[in-house]
Design an enzyme around this catalytic site. Structure first.
Site, PDB file in Angstrom:
ATOM      1  N   ASP A 413      26.415  39.902  41.191  1.00 19.96           N
ATOM      2  CA  ASP A 413      27.693  39.295  40.847  1.00 19.96           C
ATOM      3  C   ASP A 413      28.819  40.318  40.883  1.00 19.96           C
ATOM      4  OD1 ASP A 413      29.238  37.013  39.665  1.00 19.96           O
ATOM      5  OD2 ASP A 413      29.471  38.437  38.018  1.00 19.96           O
ATOM      6  N   GLU A 466      27.871  39.250  46.141  1.00 18.87           N
ATOM      7  CA  GLU A 466      29.054  38.402  46.006  1.00 18.87           C
ATOM      8  C   GLU A 466      30.256  39.337  46.100  1.00 18.87           C
ATOM      9  OE1 GLU A 466      31.906  35.859  43.187  1.00 18.87           O
ATOM     10  OE2 GLU A 466      30.725  37.527  42.470  1.00 18.87           O
TER      11      GLU A 466
END
Length: 733
Positions: A413, A466
């Site tokens: 993330d 990401e």
């Protein structure tokens, strides 16, 4: 100055024990040679009497020497021996227990060395709490890193949470504290009580390496043995190790465990891990997804963070069951042929008092300077990637999930927040690197080291970034100057595509490039195309809600979006609920809208997604050359006025190809000519306007025959019916 006697020295150290500021309590407590015998000391405040019970027999009284410190001398004894202590408290309450200070350390010099170097790849096997047999006695070995602490104690159910009873020993200059506590077992709740170096303040912290926790909002760690679960996914793991991940189909279903499906008749509770194992695997097989991506499962204090503010990096959340129940979920999915990806959050962590922040009273896991150590967007701390122990904590954690939970991938993330020192910061709110730049060199080195180790130790497992910027070579090996990830989320494709599809078709000709621009860079990385949870919350509207027009047009647009996405180069990811055509935004406190499937038009969208996935998996042209220019060719990229696009996907296998044609206007196109790679018959694999999906039923009756008339740069062509707001797929046959 008069030199203190041994007796005075011991008295001084015992006073430090009483005041909880002795870093090496084993030096004076426990059993030690003393002249021509042995001396045993124990610290039991509030006790009225203590006896030693040697394993060779007998019952020896101890004398109270100082404020709860008891001592007994055994003359003539020249060797240490095992013993128990019998402790009597007021009211004749008596307890018999092994003395933790009679045991040697459970950590070796090499463990301390590699931990200090930041190179202990199995750090979780030594730190935290481990049920073991030590010197023939069962108990738990505890270890925690708290380098500036004055003292550290283990507190828990076994000692009434009294920090005076089990102070730990400092292991040299490593900053690690250790203690073996006999006769403590699995399932015991515990924390670390830390006396800070400055001021001696008492703080209670959960174990950073805890394998299990209490159910939030409770915050205690729980002793857990990792060695009980019996895996049965050997065939899956063996096959995975031989695969080239870039040549495989990846159709990923993103799931938030707490809100995928809830048990209405039982207080609207979420499914447990074991319930989820069967319900989710059955659903994924029905809808054809190859993988499931679970939003962060690591324990987190605030459910509303969706797991993205992690409190315990080594523990699956207790909200849905026991850690071995989570293993059951992964194991069962593997047995059903479904891969498991986990969201992982190494960039930042929450400020909750029990968690990692200011762990020993100082900035330990985070930077001390808020210009480096605070994340303004999320109100969290930022990891100090330049510190060996912190880097080791995170890399070992990634390896832990692959090793102990058999995961197939980690989706990392907020990579951009780690790459850039000025991420979400104004001028003067960040510190440049040594060259005056904005790149976070320490985080970059961390990611490269992490990805290299995952590639080396777990063939077939993937690391997914990401990452929302134009940082080069995110998904290229570090040997080629890349960051080493296997895939990168294509955020630009997602935003451009959703912007296009959200436009009323009358305006789409002016936004045609939003669908074609992505092909200019589609092969610069190994991309994954996401339609993720972030796009269906906080007022952004659901995928269905983003589509223009009336309900019929919304459904038609959504069906076309899915078929366009699955034909486009790149692996696929869809957030739960999108396949239902859910009109409402995602709510993390309630189930997705399963009742929509009672309506045939919404069931049709789900049916389409299942068919798309099955076609995708059975046609290598749609996946085996995703990252290569040879795998894609435009047929009609410039038909903006008619809102038509057409391209061909080619397989690495000779002759294999799929032609995709999109008519993204609300009117049918009759007698529309499109080029095809060869002359002959083609099967209409997919028509999103099929009445079985809720469409109008226009199409080409399931197959076509091309003519030897060159068109669109191809040797053959066909005149087609293009249904409104539709996507068609054709393959030779």
């Amino acid at each position: 100055m008069k030199k203190p006697t041994d007796r005075q020295q011991i008295d001084a150290e015992l006073q430090q024990i009483v005041e909880l500021r002795h870093g090496e309590p084993h030096r004076v407590l426990g059993i030690h040679p003393d002249g021509d015998g042995m001396v045993v000391r124990t610290y039991r405040p509030d006790a009225v009497a203590i006896h030693i019970l040697p394993d060779f027999g007998g019952r020896i009284p101890m004398a109270q020497r100082k404020d709860g410190v008891f001592e007994a001398r055994l003359n003539g004894r020249t060797e240490t021996f095992n013993y128990q202590v019998e402790v009597e408290y007021p009211g004749k309450k008596t307890f018999t227990l092994r003395d933790p200070y009679s045991f040697l350390p459970t950590l070796g010099d090499m463990d301390l060395y590699y931990a200090g170097e930041g190179r202990h790849e199995e750090l979780w096997k030594r730190m935290g709490a481990h049920p073991v047999h030590h010197n023939g006695i069962s108990g738990v070995a505890f270890a925690v890193w708290a380098p500036t602490a004055q003292s550290v104690s283990v507190v828990g159910d076994f000692n009434s949470w009294d920090g005076r009873l089990h102070t730990m020993r400092r292991m040299g200059a490593s900053g690690i504290w250790e203690l073996f506590i006999p006769e403590v077992g699995e399932g015991t709740r515990y924390k670390f009580e830390i006396r800070t170096g400055q001021g001696g303040h008492r703080i209670l912290k959960s174990d950073p390496f805890a394998f299990r926790t209490e159910v939030p909002p409770a915050t205690a760690s729980v002793v857990h043995d990792l060695n009980h679960f019996q895996w049965s996914d050997g065939a899956w793991m063996q096959a995975r190790a031989t695969q080239d991940v870039h040549r495989q189909p990846w159709s990923v279903y993103e799931v938030h465990l707490a809100s995928w499906r809830r048990v209405v008749e039982d207080g609207d509770r979420p499914l447990t891990y074991r319930e989820m194992a069967h319900a989710l695997s059955d659903y994924l097989k029905k809808t054809g997804f190859t993988h499931v991506e679970l939003m962060p499962v690591a324990e987190h204090p605030f459910g509303g963070s969706w797991g993205y503010q992690v409190g315990n990096y080594y523990a699956p959340t207790a909200r849905f069951g026991h850690p071995d129940d989570f293993r059951y979920l992964v194991n069962h999915l593997h047995e059903q042929g479904i891969g498991v990806i986990l969201d992982w959050v190494p960039g930042h962590f929450p400020r909750d008092s029990h968690a990692l922040g200011q762990f020993d009273g100082t900035a330990l896991y985070e930077h001390a300077d808020p210009r480096q150590g605070s994340q303004p967007d999320w109100g969290t701390y930022v990891f100090n990637f330049g510190r060996n122990e912190v880097r080791n904590f995170l890399i070992a954690n990634a390896l832990f999930w692959f090793e102990e939970y058999h995961l197939d991938g980690l989706r990392v993330d907020a990579v951009a927040s780690m790459l850039y020192l000025d991420y979400s910061r104004k001028q003067g709110e960040w510190i440049p690197n040594r060259w005056g730049g904005r790149e976070n060199e320490e985080a970059i080195a961390f990611m490269r080291e992490l990805n290299d180790k995952v590639r080396a130790k777990y063939p077939g497992a993937v690391m997914i970034a990401e990452e929302s910027t134009a940082w080069p070579k995110v998904s290229q090996p570090t040997s080629e100057g890349g960051l080493g990830f296997h895939f990168k989320w294509n955020m630009g494709w997602m935003h451009d595509t959703l912007k296009y599809f959200s436009k009323d078709p009358i305006y789409r000709q002016h936004h045609h490039s939003q669908l074609t621009f992505g092909l200019l860079y589609a092969f610069s990385e190994h991309f994954m195309l996401p339609l993720s949870h972030d796009e269906v919350v906080h007022g952004k509207g659901s995928l269905y809600g983003k589509m223009p027009g009336d309900d019929w047009q919304k459904r038609a647009n959504l069906r076309a979006l899915f078929a366009w996405m699955w034909a486009h180069p790149g692996k696929k990811l869809l957030f739960m609920g999108g396949e239902l055509g859910q009109p409402s935004e995602w709510n993390n406190d309630k189930s997705i809208d399963w009742h929509l499937l009672e309506k045939k038009e919404h069931a049709g969208i789900q049916s389409l997604v299942g068919d798309i996935n099955r076609l995708y998996r059975s046609h290598p042209a749609l996946y085996d050359a995703d990252s290569e220019p040879m795998g894609f060719q435009w047929l009609q990229p410039d038909s903006a006025a008619s809102n038509v696009l057409a391209f061909v996907r080619r397989s690495r296998q000779p002759g294999g190809h799929v032609v995709c044609i999109a008519n993204l206007s609300p009117v049918p196109r009759e007698e529309y000519r499109v080029g095809f790679p060869r002359h002959g018959g083609y099967v209409e694999l997919l028509n999103t306007d099929s009445d079985g999906y809720g469409g109008s039923g226009l199409g080409n009756k399931g197959r076509i025959h091309t003519q030897p008339q060159s068109w669109d740069g191809q040797e053959a062509s066909a005149v087609l019916t293009l249904p409104p707001l539709s996507v068609l797929w054709f393959t030779p046959g």
